[in-house]
Design an enzyme around this catalytic site. Structure first.
Site, mmCIF file in Angstrom:
data_model
loop_
_atom_site.group_PDB
_atom_site.id
_atom_site.type_symbol
_atom_site.label_atom_id
_atom_site.label_comp_id
_atom_site.label_asym_id
_atom_site.label_seq_id
_atom_site.Cartn_x
_atom_site.Cartn_y
_atom_site.Cartn_z
ATOM 1 N N CYS A 2 0.828 -1.221 0.000
ATOM 2 C CA CYS A 2 0.000 0.000 0.000
ATOM 3 C C CYS A 2 0.865 1.274 0.000
ATOM 4 O O CYS A 2 2.075 1.208 0.195
ATOM 5 C CB CYS A 2 -0.888 0.041 1.238
ATOM 6 S SG CYS A 2 -1.751 -1.499 1.576
HETATM 7 N N1 GLN Z 1 -1.101 -6.741 4.107
HETATM 8 C C1 GLN Z 1 -2.000 -5.625 4.119
HETATM 9 C C2 GLN Z 1 -3.266 -5.905 3.355
HETATM 10 O O1 GLN Z 1 -3.409 -6.851 2.672
HETATM 11 C C3 GLN Z 1 -1.332 -4.365 3.639
HETATM 12 C C4 GLN Z 1 -0.976 -4.483 2.231
HETATM 13 C C5 GLN Z 1 -0.076 -3.454 1.701
HETATM 14 O O2 GLN Z 1 0.712 -2.777 2.332
HETATM 15 N N2 GLN Z 1 -0.149 -3.469 0.453
HETATM 16 O O3 GLN Z 1 -4.151 -5.125 3.425
#
Ligand code: GLN
Length: 247
Positions: A2
């Site tokens: 994210c």
């Molecule tokens: N693992 C978390 C999720 O699936 C955060 C993912 C991320 O940082 N892309 O929401």
């Protein structure tokens, strides 16, 4: 993974963070520059949280930020002096639902996680088991990020200061799930706490605002990269960066 950001300063329209800059959060949702092998785009939902006199308000969706037809007008008309927003790239195996999109929150707090708990869910099961059962029953989503928020919130409500709560959770998760990527972001609207553990983060500070983001929103030379494994604490007065482990 994210991308997320937090802003503290004079009230500004959310669009100044989400849409207007050349590398706005919306731009980072489809053209991120520094994902470090953690996915390619951030199309699995988004959320924006902003502080009002009545407390934080969240707008979240399970669709790409760029495809939301309501957000541009909302962001242009909502003005806030404290904002936390994120775009999501779901980790494989985790659901794409509105409730899995940051910011997570309770009371005065908004929280986001950029990264992945390695070995989920088994690696972290013992830490989860130490939480009150009620917290697990109302977990916002069956994801690593939602559980990290529950762990941080558990500390906050027992009176642990925000920076220590974040640092403690990062330390205990790193112990049971080494190599996890744990860029955390927490604010109550007057202080921001952030960590770098495996992902990028930059900060831009002026006399009257501080902006913390996974990637700089523009080419302003005032942006400074936060080194990996750092605890950042910012409020309207000061910004401190402390190596994790010395916290
Ligand atoms: N693992 C978390 C999720 O699936 C955060 C993912 C991320 O940082 N892309 O929401």
């Amino acid at each position: 993974m994210c991308r997320h950001l937090a802003y503290l300063g004079p009230p500004i329209p959310l669009s100044r963070l989400l849409f207007e800059p050349a590398h706005s959060l919306c731009h980072q949702s489809w053209a991120p520059r520094d994902m470090r092998g953690g996915g390619t785009i951030n199309a699995d939902g988004f959320g924006a949280g902003w502080f009002t006199p009545a407390g934080p308000v969240r707008y979240r969706r399970d669709t790409p930020m760029w495809s939301d037809t309501t957000l541009p007008a909302l962001a242009a008309s909502v003005t806030a002096g404290a904002v936390l927003a994120a775009v999501r790239s779901a980790t494989a195996g985790m659901p794409v639902t509105e409730s899995a999109a940051a910011p997570f929150g309770a009371g005065p707090w908004l929280f986001s996680h950029n990264g992945q708990v390695v070995g989920w869910p088994r690696s972290i099961a013992k830490l989860a088991a130490a939480l009150p059962v009620e917290d697990l029953l109302v977990l916002e989503a069956p994801t690593d990020s939602a559980l990290l928020w529950a762990l941080v919130h558990d500390q906050l409500r027992t009176g642990v200061p925000a920076a220590s709560a974040v640092a403690n959770v990062l330390a205990s998760v790193s112990l049971v799930a080494p190599e996890s990527r744990l860029n955390l972001l927490l604010t109550d609207g007057s202080t921001v706490v952030a960590t770098t553990a495996g992902h990028s983060l930059s900060v831009r500070r002026s006399d009257d605002f501080v902006l913390i983001a996974s990637e700089p929103l523009d080419d302003d030379p005032a942006w400074r990269q936060v080194p990996d494994r750092t605890l950042l604490v910012a409020d309207s007065e000061k910004l401190t960066l402390t190596p994790l482990g010395e916290t």
